[in-house]
Design a protein around this motif. Structure first.
Motif, PDB file in Angstrom:
ATOM      1  N   LEU A 116      15.774  71.494 -19.293  1.00 26.75           N
ATOM      2  CA  LEU A 116      15.368  72.398 -20.362  1.00 26.75           C
ATOM      3  C   LEU A 116      16.089  73.721 -20.125  1.00 26.75           C
ATOM      4  CD1 LEU A 116      11.552  71.556 -20.432  1.00 26.75           C
ATOM      5  CD2 LEU A 116      13.324  70.770 -22.025  1.00 26.75           C
ATOM      6  N   SER A 140      18.508  69.017 -23.190  1.00 26.91           N
ATOM      7  CA  SER A 140      18.940  69.990 -24.196  1.00 26.91           C
ATOM      8  C   SER A 140      20.298  69.586 -24.739  1.00 26.91           C
ATOM      9  CB  SER A 140      19.083  71.392 -23.571  1.00 26.91           C
ATOM     10  OG  SER A 140      17.942  71.775 -22.844  1.00 26.91           O
ATOM     11  N   GLN A 156      15.808  70.595 -28.042  1.00 27.48           N
ATOM     12  CA  GLN A 156      15.281  70.221 -26.731  1.00 27.48           C
ATOM     13  C   GLN A 156      14.141  69.226 -26.906  1.00 27.48           C
ATOM     14  OE1 GLN A 156      14.122  73.823 -24.586  1.00 27.48           O
ATOM     15  NE2 GLN A 156      16.137  73.935 -23.614  1.00 27.48           N
ATOM     16  N   SER A 158      11.010  67.575 -24.346  1.00 25.11           N
ATOM     17  CA  SER A 158      10.403  67.757 -23.029  1.00 25.11           C
ATOM     18  C   SER A 158       9.360  66.692 -22.749  1.00 25.11           C
ATOM     19  CB  SER A 158       9.778  69.146 -22.925  1.00 25.11           C
ATOM     20  OG  SER A 158       8.778  69.308 -23.907  1.00 25.11           O
ATOM     21  N   SER A 211      15.492  78.152 -27.314  1.00 20.82           N
ATOM     22  CA  SER A 211      15.229  76.769 -26.913  1.00 20.82           C
ATOM     23  C   SER A 211      15.625  75.766 -27.992  1.00 20.82           C
ATOM     24  CB  SER A 211      13.740  76.583 -26.599  1.00 20.82           C
ATOM     25  OG  SER A 211      13.347  77.460 -25.573  1.00 20.82           O
ATOM     26  N   LYS A 214      12.512  72.185 -31.315  1.00 19.13           N
ATOM     27  CA  LYS A 214      11.641  71.458 -30.379  1.00 19.13           C
ATOM     28  C   LYS A 214      11.342  70.067 -30.940  1.00 19.13           C
ATOM     29  CE  LYS A 214      10.778  74.089 -26.802  1.00 19.13           C
ATOM     30  NZ  LYS A 214      11.179  73.616 -25.453  1.00 19.13           N
TER      31      LYS A 214
END
Length: 217
Positions: A116, A140, A156, A158, A211, A214
């Motif tokens: 990440l 990523s 990204q 996760s 980031s 998501k």
């Protein structure tokens, strides 16, 4: 885009090519782009077999046969540019690229990194995430700039790190996420939805945060 609005892609690999396969499979369902060639710096990369099975041109350029990094990258540019790519995709390409290379493909060069970002740039990311006591880890997709693993993040994904995860188990879990988000980012680019604008990633005309988008698996 070249070729009647089809996005031409060249993919660079060094190994098994599992992300390459994920992109090949996705483009079979969503034919927004065409992989024109797969190039490897290793002749025994299994990704070359995947390319052959999909009817994609393959090239091997052994970096050990060149005097230095710049000579290799210059030869690599010559091979890539034969295919007039709109996008160059790094899919497990284990070479640090020169600034000359990244500038040549500015705004059309994507990479996937198993962390990440900006956490854990470089290698051995899974072991480092465990050693750091991280509670989450992931991958990523980012535009490539001259800074190693430092370009603007596009997307990204996760996952939670379990107490009993080792680096190998974590790598397998992250790989599964990679195979979902990398084809998606490539498709966004091919559809004209994803762009790099003034050193920032933009999706559908909106600036993405540090980031990126998501992704929810």
């Amino acid at each position: 885009m070249s070729d009647s609005n089809t996005c031409n892609i060249v993919v660079l690999i060094s190994g098994s090519g599992s992300n390459l396969q994920a992109i090949i499979d996705d483009l079979a369902e969503h034919p927004t782009a065409k992989i024109r060639a797969v190039i490897s710096n290793s002749a025994d990369a299994y990704g070359l077999v995947r390319a052959q099975q999909a009817g994609i041109a393959q090239h091997v350029l052994n970096h050990k046969e060149f005097a230095d990094r710049l000579a290799f990258d210059s030869a690599l540019i010559e091979v890539i540019d034969q295919y007039q790519p709109d996008l160059v995709v790094l899919a497990g390409f284990m070479r640090i690229l020169t600034p000359e290379f990244t500038r040549h493909y500015a705004q059309r060069l994507l990479n996937i990194h198993p962390s990440l970002l900006p956490k854990h740039k470089g290698l051995e990311t899974h072991q480092r995430a465990i050693a750091a006591g991280d509670t989450e880890h992931g991958c990523s997709v980012h535009f490539v700039t001259e800074e190693l693993d430092g370009g603007p993040v596009v997307i990204q994904a996760s996952l939670a790190i379990s107490a009993d995860d080792n680096a190998e188990q974590l790598a397998q879990k992250v790989h599964a996420l990679e195979h979902q988000v990398y084809p998606l980012a490539v498709r966004w680019f091919a559809e004209g939805r994803l762009q790099l604008h003034q050193h920032k990633a933009m999706l559908d005309g909106q600036l993405l945060g540090p980031s990126g988008f998501k992704f929810q698996p």
